[in-house]
Design a protein around this motif. Sequence first.
Motif, PDB file in Angstrom:
ATOM      1  N   LEU A 190      55.028  37.564  34.177  1.00 29.60           N
ATOM      2  CA  LEU A 190      53.761  38.020  34.796  1.00 29.60           C
ATOM      3  C   LEU A 190      52.787  38.955  34.240  1.00 29.60           C
ATOM      4  O   LEU A 190      52.002  39.437  35.047  1.00 29.60           O
ATOM      5  CB  LEU A 190      54.353  38.318  36.111  1.00 29.60           C
ATOM      6  CG  LEU A 190      54.990  37.677  36.953  1.00 29.60           C
ATOM      7  CD1 LEU A 190      55.441  37.592  38.484  1.00 29.60           C
ATOM      8  CD2 LEU A 190      54.508  35.624  37.203  1.00 29.60           C
ATOM      9  N   THR A 191      52.901  39.766  33.684  1.00 29.24           N
ATOM     10  CA  THR A 191      52.230  40.910  33.027  1.00 29.24           C
ATOM     11  C   THR A 191      51.067  40.613  32.209  1.00 29.24           C
ATOM     12  O   THR A 191      51.187  38.920  31.636  1.00 29.24           O
ATOM     13  CB  THR A 191      53.148  42.220  31.258  1.00 29.24           C
ATOM     14  OG1 THR A 191      53.856  41.084  30.983  1.00 29.24           O
ATOM     15  CG2 THR A 191      53.685  42.799  32.528  1.00 29.24           C
ATOM     16  N   ASP A 192      50.378  40.979  32.612  1.00 31.60           N
ATOM     17  CA  ASP A 192      48.729  40.288  31.076  1.00 31.60           C
ATOM     18  C   ASP A 192      48.556  39.059  32.610  1.00 31.60           C
ATOM     19  O   ASP A 192      48.292  38.105  31.947  1.00 31.60           O
ATOM     20  CB  ASP A 192      49.140  40.466  29.955  1.00 31.60           C
ATOM     21  CG  ASP A 192      47.924  40.117  29.799  1.00 31.60           C
ATOM     22  OD1 ASP A 192      46.569  40.639  29.764  1.00 31.60           O
ATOM     23  OD2 ASP A 192      47.446  39.275  28.224  1.00 31.60           O
ATOM     24  N   THR A 193      48.711  39.185  33.510  1.00 30.58           N
ATOM     25  CA  THR A 193      48.229  37.512  34.565  1.00 30.58           C
ATOM     26  C   THR A 193      47.471  38.770  36.013  1.00 30.58           C
ATOM     27  O   THR A 193      47.652  39.535  36.079  1.00 30.58           O
ATOM     28  CB  THR A 193      49.439  36.794  34.653  1.00 30.58           C
ATOM     29  OG1 THR A 193      49.904  37.561  35.357  1.00 30.58           O
ATOM     30  CG2 THR A 193      50.103  36.598  33.378  1.00 30.58           C
ATOM     31  N   PRO A 194      46.705  38.099  36.876  1.00 32.44           N
ATOM     32  CA  PRO A 194      46.382  38.209  37.641  1.00 32.44           C
ATOM     33  C   PRO A 194      47.090  39.389  38.494  1.00 32.44           C
ATOM     34  O   PRO A 194      47.387  39.815  40.032  1.00 32.44           O
ATOM     35  CB  PRO A 194      44.934  36.935  38.326  1.00 32.44           C
ATOM     36  CG  PRO A 194      44.994  36.514  37.310  1.00 32.44           C
ATOM     37  CD  PRO A 194      45.612  36.626  35.916  1.00 32.44           C
ATOM     38  N   TRP A 195      48.792  38.379  38.543  1.00 30.50           N
ATOM     39  CA  TRP A 195      50.021  38.728  39.720  1.00 30.50           C
ATOM     40  C   TRP A 195      50.229  39.837  39.127  1.00 30.50           C
ATOM     41  O   TRP A 195      50.686  40.437  40.038  1.00 30.50           O
ATOM     42  CB  TRP A 195      50.828  37.461  38.707  1.00 30.50           C
ATOM     43  CG  TRP A 195      50.461  35.782  40.077  1.00 30.50           C
ATOM     44  CD1 TRP A 195      50.568  34.943  39.023  1.00 30.50           C
ATOM     45  CD2 TRP A 195      50.550  35.620  41.163  1.00 30.50           C
ATOM     46  NE1 TRP A 195      49.894  33.719  39.808  1.00 30.50           N
ATOM     47  CE2 TRP A 195      49.995  33.822  40.896  1.00 30.50           C
ATOM     48  CE3 TRP A 195      50.476  35.920  42.417  1.00 30.50           C
ATOM     49  CZ2 TRP A 195      49.891  33.615  41.794  1.00 30.50           C
ATOM     50  CZ3 TRP A 195      49.995  35.443  43.339  1.00 30.50           C
ATOM     51  CH2 TRP A 195      49.470  34.519  43.080  1.00 30.50           C
ATOM     52  N   ALA A 196      50.359  40.203  38.451  1.00 29.54           N
ATOM     53  CA  ALA A 196      50.712  41.544  37.428  1.00 29.54           C
ATOM     54  C   ALA A 196      49.792  42.293  38.336  1.00 29.54           C
ATOM     55  O   ALA A 196      50.194  44.036  39.004  1.00 29.54           O
ATOM     56  CB  ALA A 196      50.254  41.793  36.032  1.00 29.54           C
ATOM     57  N   LEU A 197      48.616  42.470  38.728  1.00 31.94           N
ATOM     58  CA  LEU A 197      47.508  43.499  39.903  1.00 31.94           C
ATOM     59  C   LEU A 197      48.028  42.955  40.771  1.00 31.94           C
ATOM     60  O   LEU A 197      47.583  43.944  41.618  1.00 31.94           O
ATOM     61  CB  LEU A 197      45.947  43.076  39.469  1.00 31.94           C
ATOM     62  CG  LEU A 197      45.716  42.894  37.254  1.00 31.94           C
ATOM     63  CD1 LEU A 197      44.253  42.270  37.602  1.00 31.94           C
ATOM     64  CD2 LEU A 197      45.602  44.429  37.344  1.00 31.94           C
ATOM     65  N   VAL A 247      48.513  49.075  32.992  1.00 31.30           N
ATOM     66  CA  VAL A 247      49.607  49.653  32.593  1.00 31.30           C
ATOM     67  C   VAL A 247      50.196  47.392  31.948  1.00 31.30           C
ATOM     68  O   VAL A 247      50.225  46.981  31.595  1.00 31.30           O
ATOM     69  CB  VAL A 247      50.682  49.700  33.277  1.00 31.30           C
ATOM     70  CG1 VAL A 247      51.858  49.871  32.736  1.00 31.30           C
ATOM     71  CG2 VAL A 247      50.354  51.899  32.813  1.00 31.30           C
ATOM     72  N   MET A 248      49.294  47.105  33.286  1.00 38.12           N
ATOM     73  CA  MET A 248      49.658  45.875  33.391  1.00 38.12           C
ATOM     74  C   MET A 248      49.067  44.544  32.614  1.00 38.12           C
ATOM     75  O   MET A 248      49.474  43.395  32.435  1.00 38.12           O
ATOM     76  CB  MET A 248      50.138  45.382  35.169  1.00 38.12           C
ATOM     77  CG  MET A 248      50.862  46.235  35.611  1.00 38.12           C
ATOM     78  SD  MET A 248      52.815  46.076  35.154  1.00 38.12           S
ATOM     79  CE  MET A 248      53.040  47.505  36.448  1.00 38.12           C
ATOM     80  N   VAL A 249      48.098  44.827  32.938  1.00 38.52           N
ATOM     81  CA  VAL A 249      47.515  43.885  31.324  1.00 38.52           C
ATOM     82  C   VAL A 249      46.277  44.737  30.274  1.00 38.52           C
ATOM     83  O   VAL A 249      46.644  46.127  30.411  1.00 38.52           O
ATOM     84  CB  VAL A 249      45.712  43.606  32.577  1.00 38.52           C
ATOM     85  CG1 VAL A 249      46.912  42.707  33.838  1.00 38.52           C
ATOM     86  CG2 VAL A 249      45.160  44.514  33.185  1.00 38.52           C
ATOM     87  N   THR A 250      46.252  43.524  29.776  1.00 38.10           N
ATOM     88  CA  THR A 250      45.392  43.924  28.422  1.00 38.10           C
ATOM     89  C   THR A 250      44.306  43.113  27.396  1.00 38.10           C
ATOM     90  O   THR A 250      43.393  43.955  26.934  1.00 38.10           O
ATOM     91  CB  THR A 250      47.045  43.811  26.950  1.00 38.10           C
ATOM     92  OG1 THR A 250      46.849  42.683  27.225  1.00 38.10           O
ATOM     93  CG2 THR A 250      47.692  45.195  27.469  1.00 38.10           C
ATOM     94  N   SER A 251      44.064  41.843  28.741  1.00 37.95           N
ATOM     95  CA  SER A 251      42.807  41.363  27.957  1.00 37.95           C
ATOM     96  C   SER A 251      42.202  41.394  28.569  1.00 37.95           C
ATOM     97  O   SER A 251      41.976  42.425  29.829  1.00 37.95           O
ATOM     98  CB  SER A 251      43.312  39.725  28.632  1.00 37.95           C
ATOM     99  OG  SER A 251      44.172  39.340  28.412  1.00 37.95           O
TER     100      SER A 251
END
Length: 275
Positions: A133-140, A214-218
């Motif tokens: 789920l990292t680098d997805t909207p769910w991670a936020l 931390v959770m997203v890179t895109s």
Amino acid sequence: MRVSSGERFANYAILIVFAVFALYPILTIVAAALGPDDAAGGQVGPGVLGLHPENFARAWEDGHFGTYLRTSLLVSATVVVVSVVLSILSGFAFGTMRFRGSTVLFYLLLVGIMMPSEAIVVPLYFDLRTLGLTDTPWALVLPQVAQSVAFGTFWMRAYFRTSSRSLVEAARLDGASTRRILWSVLVPLARPAIVTLTVLVFMWTWNEFLIPLVMVTSESLRTAPLGLAFFQGQYTQGFTLLAAGACIVATPVVVLYLFLQRHFIAGMLEGAVRE
């Protein structure tokens, strides 16, 4: 009790001093955003009366704030809707019902209020990475929903515990179900408390920086505060466009608060005068 003119003058003087103290940093940022671009040696066009509103257009285009604001609005709206609904349900359960383990479960839920994001962000990252789920909207969305529901449950429980029992009993005598009592009787009366919770959760979600970092890179998943931080380092070395970007990022929160301020204040004062 009558207030003397001297006491009234002193009250207004103190309020004015605190208002100036609170508004001065904001006015400084707005003034800087409307000033000449310091990174360009002040050469940004003549402006009108020395003002340069074109700084906002440049910051919007150079910093890609359209994408960042869209992501923040999507994440904030999702977190607010899910958190408020879950908080109403859990607050109603803890505030009006008695079941086995309710006290222990409630205090366990309060750990979410006492636990800072910095303490859980690393293990949370590895958990979400394991689930893909990292680098997805769910991670936020998911971590902020969890944090917001903890406070929301505490907030709504306090309201429902002091709600009018006579209305609830009258509704039960009329044959209303528990669901009908909640959504048709108690929720309309709890509008100030719900609006206050909505504003608080929106502000916290909108201003959250660590979890998106931390959770997203895109780049497409960067929120507005995170995009502002990258804008400072990548797109401008001056303070003017950075101030314009800060004004753009802060505008949705300010607009929401101004639109709902009467309900927000009423919700904060709810319970001060209650039978």
